[in-house]
Design a protein around this motif. Structure first.
Motif, mmCIF file in Angstrom:
data_model
loop_
_atom_site.group_PDB
_atom_site.id
_atom_site.type_symbol
_atom_site.label_atom_id
_atom_site.label_comp_id
_atom_site.label_asym_id
_atom_site.label_seq_id
_atom_site.Cartn_x
_atom_site.Cartn_y
_atom_site.Cartn_z
ATOM 1 N N VAL A 169 0.836 -1.193 0.000
ATOM 2 C CA VAL A 169 0.000 0.000 0.000
ATOM 3 C C VAL A 169 0.878 1.253 0.000
ATOM 4 C CG1 VAL A 169 -1.629 1.303 1.398
ATOM 5 C CG2 VAL A 169 -1.956 -1.131 1.077
ATOM 6 N N GLU A 171 3.948 1.324 -1.123
ATOM 7 C CA GLU A 171 4.615 1.364 -2.429
ATOM 8 C C GLU A 171 3.678 1.933 -3.486
ATOM 9 O OE1 GLU A 171 7.653 -2.426 -1.882
ATOM 10 O OE2 GLU A 171 5.748 -2.710 -2.876
ATOM 11 N N ALA A 172 2.409 1.563 -3.376
ATOM 12 C CA ALA A 172 1.426 2.103 -4.319
ATOM 13 C C ALA A 172 1.369 3.622 -4.188
ATOM 14 C CB ALA A 172 0.058 1.484 -4.064
ATOM 15 N N ALA A 173 1.339 4.109 -2.959
ATOM 16 C CA ALA A 173 1.284 5.556 -2.738
ATOM 17 C C ALA A 173 2.520 6.226 -3.314
ATOM 18 C CB ALA A 173 1.154 5.856 -1.246
ATOM 19 N N ALA A 174 3.692 5.594 -3.095
ATOM 20 C CA ALA A 174 4.935 6.174 -3.612
ATOM 21 C C ALA A 174 4.915 6.223 -5.140
ATOM 22 C CB ALA A 174 6.135 5.370 -3.127
ATOM 23 N N SER A 175 4.428 5.137 -5.765
ATOM 24 C CA SER A 175 4.438 5.122 -7.231
ATOM 25 C C SER A 175 3.446 6.139 -7.793
ATOM 26 C CB SER A 175 4.132 3.722 -7.761
ATOM 27 O OG SER A 175 2.754 3.446 -7.672
ATOM 28 N N LEU A 176 2.482 6.564 -6.963
ATOM 29 C CA LEU A 176 1.543 7.592 -7.417
ATOM 30 C C LEU A 176 2.082 8.997 -7.142
ATOM 31 C CD1 LEU A 176 -1.755 5.911 -6.228
ATOM 32 C CD2 LEU A 176 -1.067 6.315 -8.584
ATOM 33 N N GLY A 177 3.309 9.054 -6.626
ATOM 34 C CA GLY A 177 3.965 10.348 -6.461
ATOM 35 C C GLY A 177 3.872 10.943 -5.067
ATOM 36 N N ALA A 178 3.365 10.175 -4.074
ATOM 37 C CA ALA A 178 3.226 10.740 -2.735
ATOM 38 C C ALA A 178 4.558 10.719 -2.002
ATOM 39 C CB ALA A 178 2.188 9.941 -1.941
ATOM 40 N N ILE A 187 -2.271 7.717 4.313
ATOM 41 C CA ILE A 187 -2.456 6.266 4.208
ATOM 42 C C ILE A 187 -2.238 5.569 5.552
ATOM 43 C CG2 ILE A 187 -1.703 4.167 3.023
ATOM 44 C CD1 ILE A 187 -2.926 6.278 1.178
ATOM 45 N N ARG B 72 8.665 7.668 -6.685
ATOM 46 C CA ARG B 72 7.645 8.694 -6.874
ATOM 47 C C ARG B 72 7.971 9.641 -8.015
ATOM 48 N NH1 ARG B 72 10.464 11.713 -2.653
ATOM 49 N NH2 ARG B 72 9.903 10.149 -1.130
ATOM 50 N N PHE B 80 -0.595 -4.011 -8.488
ATOM 51 C CA PHE B 80 -0.148 -5.144 -7.677
ATOM 52 C C PHE B 80 -1.085 -6.339 -7.841
ATOM 53 C CE2 PHE B 80 1.387 -1.323 -5.754
ATOM 54 C CZ PHE B 80 2.648 -1.635 -5.306
ATOM 55 N N HIS B 88 -9.296 2.597 3.465
ATOM 56 C CA HIS B 88 -10.124 3.581 4.160
ATOM 57 C C HIS B 88 -10.615 4.684 3.234
ATOM 58 C CE1 HIS B 88 -6.036 5.076 4.094
ATOM 59 N NE2 HIS B 88 -6.544 6.282 4.185
ATOM 60 N N PHE B 97 -6.242 9.843 -5.595
ATOM 61 C CA PHE B 97 -5.060 9.999 -4.729
ATOM 62 C C PHE B 97 -3.858 10.585 -5.459
ATOM 63 C CE2 PHE B 97 -1.232 8.526 -2.573
ATOM 64 C CZ PHE B 97 -1.501 8.871 -1.276
ATOM 65 N N VAL B 101 -2.064 14.289 -4.379
ATOM 66 C CA VAL B 101 -0.753 14.415 -3.738
ATOM 67 C C VAL B 101 0.241 15.151 -4.633
ATOM 68 C CG1 VAL B 101 -1.056 12.356 -2.316
ATOM 69 C CG2 VAL B 101 0.046 12.145 -4.537
#
Lengths: 290, 356
Positions: A169, A171-178, A187, B72, B80, B88, B97, B101
């Motif tokens: 989860v 890693e997903a956020a990181a790949s989306l640029g967060a 998250i 990023r 995945f 959530h 998202f 961001v």
């Protein structure tokens, strides 16, 4: 004919009956006895005792110090739990075991140790006091003792929840640029906040009832560093049983209300992300698409 | 955006996950990394995404060095196997998202975010689920949302790690075709990891077959299936019969004692074998041991010299032969591929490769 819905797990009636009897014996009976005893006094008299200057000061110190200690632990306990779950380091098991020590140590021992440390001639006190921070025998000493006593609650409630967070989860956020900070805020924090609130509530509840460690470091000056449990004991020593139970009942009510608030907040954070409408209903509403 | 992978190596302790990998992925291509579990395909994908760092070698995006770029900053979409949706958040917020961001300067306004998210949800045909939470969706729906979320930041590269591995066969087939269409519409480069040869052959423009941290073969689905470069590729892509043989005078002499330097192995696909009721020139005798009709084909197990030979016949052919268990028949391979002891292909004549 009324059809009885079948349950997979048997013994619901027995289990519930047992639970209720057990809780009644363990919790409701003693507390009920206390409230009954207090009822010998009128409401006005109870309030007089509770609202006396000394009682009010004790309540303020007890709840204030407990709240502060719980907040300190919510912050630092989170860091401790995070480090213990996420990073491998030598001696990790040892550090992990250290966290439980406040549970095991007699609270009086903890109080005496802390008082010795922070006293004006103690190992820590002699460096802190010249800087103008007097800890031992002040309300700050109470906060220190309560923080020590309640640390395991936050750490132990957070650990399994942090373990549950999938690395994917993040890693997903990181790949989306967060960024790391945004990933934490958006998250990770929402995922652990119900557990953090539970840990906070447990720590707070434990701190409110703490007696043994506090009396050795607090100095116990009436109106300044006297906690409610100590005031109750001193009333009992003067054979003022009714005065003691009155204070206990008021304390109980306050704690109950506060814990209820925390529980409601926790329930809300845990459930705000669950939409309970079944999917089929939504599908029907959408005009049967898909 | 093209991806160039140069001499990438990665070890986990003593385990060599990737051993000097070189691979070019041109813009707009859909590439499948195919191999058994533990062959390094997922590690390679994660290195491309920046979620794992290589011990050596470099990654270039459109010719520019990207080896040390943080995940990023790579502008890749990652999907995945187990979706990794944000539990959530609603479906809408999950997809939004990546937009939310963004740094303030680049962040679209609320109306624009709403428009883009609904457009993406429309693309994956799930716009009616915008206010649901991931826990309320089926596996196929979750994976489509994960795709929409990855596409929201308009990545130049889409990376998918066994995207359909956790789904049932019917949904998997549907999503496969849908991914192919999506890839063609979006004009991006895609790399997906799979251990399912059928999936790789059906969807990809190019298949990269991997084993033990090495690339065994790179080629179009037809190439890797019909002319496998190594015994591993032959065996991994579909069923195959293996005959021990030796090469002599340009022929693979099946079942001759393999004592000399010409030791070799011959591979024959089950559907490349003819069966006849009477003696065939250059054929071998056998008895029928099992007959399994499986959908459009009939799989027949022949027993020859206490070895089992698998044959696939079309239904029509089987109806003409009407084989019964215990029946004596003759079989002859139509097409054969021979690999020498050094695992390199050996050239044998197209016709009558076998000498018995």
């Amino acid at each position: 004919m009324v059809s009885k819905s079948q349950r997979v797990l048997p013994g619901f009636g027995l289990a519930l009956g047992y639970t209720l009897v057990y809780l009644s014996l363990l919790i409701l009976l003693p507390l009920g006895g206390m409230i009954l005893r207090t009822a010998e006094l009128g409401f006005g008299q109870v309030m007089d005792i509770a609202l006396s200057e000394r009682s009010l000061a004790a309540f303020r110190v007890t709840f204030g110090a407990s709240l502060l200690a719980a907040m300190i632990n919510a912050f630092f306990g989170l860091i401790v739990a995070w480090v213990l779950v996420r990073y491998p380091f030598p001696g990790k098991r040892f550090v992990d075991a250290l966290v439980d020590l406040p549970f095991a140590l007699p609270t009086a021992v903890a109080g005496i140790t802390l008082a010795t440390l922070y006293a004006g001639n103690g190992w820590l006190g002699r460096y802190i006091e010249p800087l103008g921070f007097k800890v031992a025998y002040t309300p700050w000493g109470i906060v220190v003792a309560l923080t020590f006593i309640t640390l395991p609650f936050v750490v132990r409630t957070l650990q399994p929840v942090i373990e549950d967070i999938e690395i994917e989860v993040e890693e997903a956020a990181a790949s989306l640029g967060a960024s790391r900070w945004l990933t934490f805020r958006r998250i990770i924090f929402p995922a652990i906040s119900p557990a953090l609130l539970t840990g906070f509530a447990l720590a707070f509840a434990r701190a409110v009832g703490e007696y043994g460690s506090v009396i050795f470091i607090a100095g116990n000056l009436p109106l300044i560093s006297e906690i409610t449990p100590l005031l109750i004991i001193s009333k009992l020593e003067q054979y003022d049983v009714l005065g003691a139970t009155s204070l206990a009942v008021v304390m109980l009510a306050l704690s109950f209300v506060l814990l209820l608030c925390v529980n409601v907040l926790q329930w809300w954070t845990a459930n705000r992300h669950k939409n309970t409408e079944p999917l089929e209903v939504a599908a029907g509403r959408a005009g049967g698409a898909q | 955006m093209s991806i160039e992978i140069r001499n990438i190596a990665k070890r986990f302790g003593n385990f060599v996950a990737l051993d000097n990998i070189n691979l070019d992925i041109p813009t707009g291509e859909l590439v499948a990394l195919l191999g058994p579990s533990g062959c390094g395909k997922t590690t390679l994908l994660r290195i491309i995404a920046g979620m794992e760092t290589a011990d050596q070698g470099e990654i270039l995006f459109s010719g520019a060095e990207a080896t040390h770029l943080h995940a990023r900053d790579r502008n890749v979409g990652f999907v995945f196997q187990h979706y990794a949706l944000f539990r959530h958040m609603t479906v809408f917020e999950n997809v939004a998202f990546g937009l939310r961001v963004k740094p303030r300067k680049e962040r679209p306004n609320e109306a624009e975010i709403k428009r883009r998210v609904m457009e993406l949800l429309g693309l994956v045909q799930l716009d009616w689920l915008a206010d649901r939470y991931p826990s309320q969706l089926s596996g196929g729906q979750r994976q489509r949302i994960a795709l929409a979320r990855a596409l929201a930041v308009e990545p130049k590269v889409l990376l998918l790690d066994e995207p359909f591995g956790a789904l049932d066969t019917k949904v998997r087939k549907e999503l496969r075709r849908w991914l192919r269409r999506l890839h063609d519409d979006m004009h991006i480069s895609s790399v997906f990891v799979t251990h399912d040869q059928e999936e790789a052959l059906e969807v990809a423009d190019r298949v990269v077959v991997m084993n033990h941290g090495k690339i065994e073969q790179i080629g179009s689905p037809d190439e890797v299936y019909s002319s496998p470069a190594s015994p591993f590729v032959y065996q991994f892509l579909g069923n195959v019969n293996v005959f021990h043989s030796r090469v002599q005078g340009g022929y693979a002499e099946v079942e001759r004692s393999a004592d000399s330097a010409g030791k070799a192995t011959a591979f024959v696909r089950p559907h490349d074998i003819d069966i006849a009721l009477q003696a065939l020139e250059g054929g071998l005798p056998a008895t029928v041991q099992h007959v399994h009709p499986i959908g459009p084909v009939v799989r027949i197990e022949l027993l020859h010299n206490s070895e089992i030979v698998e044959v696939e016949l079309s239904r029509e052919r089987h109806e003409a032969l009407l084989l019964a268990v215990g029946q004596a028949v003759w079989f002859r391979p139509r097409q054969v591929r021979v690999f020498g002891a050094d695992q390199q292909p050996v050239a044998v004549p197209e016709k009558q490769a076998f000498l018995f």
